[in-house]
Design a protein around this motif. Structure first.
Motif, mmCIF file in Angstrom:
data_model
loop_
_atom_site.group_PDB
_atom_site.id
_atom_site.type_symbol
_atom_site.label_atom_id
_atom_site.label_comp_id
_atom_site.label_asym_id
_atom_site.label_seq_id
_atom_site.Cartn_x
_atom_site.Cartn_y
_atom_site.Cartn_z
ATOM 1 N N UNK A 1 0.852 -1.196 0.000
ATOM 2 C CA UNK A 1 0.000 0.000 0.000
ATOM 3 C C UNK A 1 0.881 1.237 0.000
ATOM 4 N N UNK A 2 0.513 2.222 -0.783
ATOM 5 C CA UNK A 2 1.247 3.478 -0.854
ATOM 6 C C UNK A 2 0.295 4.647 -0.677
ATOM 7 N N UNK A 3 0.755 5.659 0.072
ATOM 8 C CA UNK A 3 -0.056 6.844 0.297
ATOM 9 C C UNK A 3 0.796 7.921 0.946
ATOM 10 N N UNK A 4 0.516 9.199 0.651
ATOM 11 C CA UNK A 4 1.201 10.274 1.384
ATOM 12 C C UNK A 4 0.990 10.193 2.887
ATOM 13 N N UNK A 5 -0.026 9.436 3.344
ATOM 14 C CA UNK A 5 -0.273 9.292 4.771
ATOM 15 C C UNK A 5 0.909 8.675 5.502
ATOM 16 N N UNK A 6 1.726 7.883 4.808
ATOM 17 C CA UNK A 6 2.850 7.226 5.471
ATOM 18 C C UNK A 6 3.961 8.207 5.839
ATOM 19 N N UNK A 7 3.831 9.446 5.432
ATOM 20 C CA UNK A 7 4.768 10.480 5.882
ATOM 21 C C UNK A 7 4.473 10.894 7.321
ATOM 22 N N UNK A 8 3.317 10.471 7.843
ATOM 23 C CA UNK A 8 2.902 10.878 9.192
ATOM 24 C C UNK A 8 3.085 9.761 10.217
ATOM 25 N N UNK A 9 3.957 8.798 9.939
ATOM 26 C CA UNK A 9 4.193 7.728 10.895
ATOM 27 C C UNK A 9 4.876 8.274 12.149
ATOM 28 N N UNK A 10 4.839 7.494 13.209
ATOM 29 C CA UNK A 10 5.323 7.929 14.513
ATOM 30 C C UNK A 10 6.810 8.271 14.483
ATOM 31 N N UNK A 11 7.148 9.409 15.081
ATOM 32 C CA UNK A 11 8.540 9.830 15.190
ATOM 33 C C UNK A 11 9.256 8.978 16.228
ATOM 34 N N UNK A 12 10.463 8.538 15.900
ATOM 35 C CA UNK A 12 11.241 7.720 16.819
ATOM 36 C C UNK A 12 12.214 8.606 17.592
#
Length: 252
Positions: A1-12
């Protein structure tokens, strides 16, 4: 799955407080120190986290009922991470340090449980009660997360450069500053806002430190409501200059 939403994953990060994005805060809990958060501010969490109402002493209940200032908090404890937010406001983490800060309680999102809070009074020129007269001092060593409606302005205050700001736009300031609440009016117009400009009460800061101002008055202090003396007609609070515009015709 691809989406610009994956730019908002949790910061480590290994830090306790992490700005996940400008409007979302992540707090890491290790089981050693709890975090006190605004009631209802949790939007997500991971791990074994317990949420409980924070005990409020009788004196603090009385102070909040009398002044309108105070914090309704929940205690977050355990091990894991908790994500906090409120009305998509911008979040800023402040290391309180030894001097302490004064804040409007409406703009507090979370704070370390080791910090101490106390309601303090801000003097006004005319002694009229209303929004901005009482604030909250946060002292001790730890961090507090503040909220603003939009990116804020941090103004430096020095002995030779004082700062004036709209009382509804002020979020926090250094505890060591001298502060006075005032209305910039002529004596003949003391019961009206400043001419026809829509401006009213302001806070004047003197000394050495900073004042934090937000570019909005959509979340003003809670103390001024219609029917509470002259505060509403001074243009402060929800029903002041930026709410009902009551004073446009008042006193003509």
């Amino acid at each position: 799955m691809q989406s610009p939403l994956f730019a908002y994953t949790e910061q480590q990060s290994t830090d306790r407080y992490v700005i996940q994005n400008p409007q979302l805060l992540r707090v890491a809990l290790t089981g050693q120190e709890d975090v006190l958060a605004r009631k209802g501010a949790m939007v997500a969490y991971q791990g074994l986290i317990d949420f409980d109402g924070e005990y409020e002493s009788h004196s603090r209940q009385h102070a909040r009922a009398h002044t309108g200032e105070g914090l309704e908090l929940m205690r977050c404890s355990g091990q894991g991470t908790v994500h906090l937010a409120n009305l998509a406001q911008y979040i800023h983490v402040v290391d309180v340090g030894q001097d302490g800060i004064v804040v409007d309680s409406d703009y507090v999102l979370a704070l370390d449980s080791s910090l101490h809070t106390e309601v303090v009074a801000v003097d006004s020129q005319y002694g009229i009660s209303g929004s901005g007269k009482y604030q909250l001092t946060v002292s001790g060593r730890g961090k507090v997360a503040l909220m603003t409606s939009g990116p804020p302005l941090l103004m430096s205050v020095t002995p030779d450069k004082y700062v004036n700001a709209d009382a509804d736009a002020v979020v926090a300031w250094s505890a060591g500053l001298r502060v006075q609440m005032q209305a910039q009016t002529h004596s003949s117009g003391v019961l009206r806002r400043r001419g026809s400009t829509g401006e009213g009460w302001e806070l004047s800061f003197l000394g050495e430190g900073f004042a934090l101002v937000q570019p909005s008055e959509v979340m003003p202090p809670q103390g001024a409501e219609i029917g509470q003396g002259l505060a509403a007609q001074y243009g402060v609070g929800r029903h002041g200059a930026h709410g009902q515009n009551l004073s446009n015709d008042w006193g003509r």
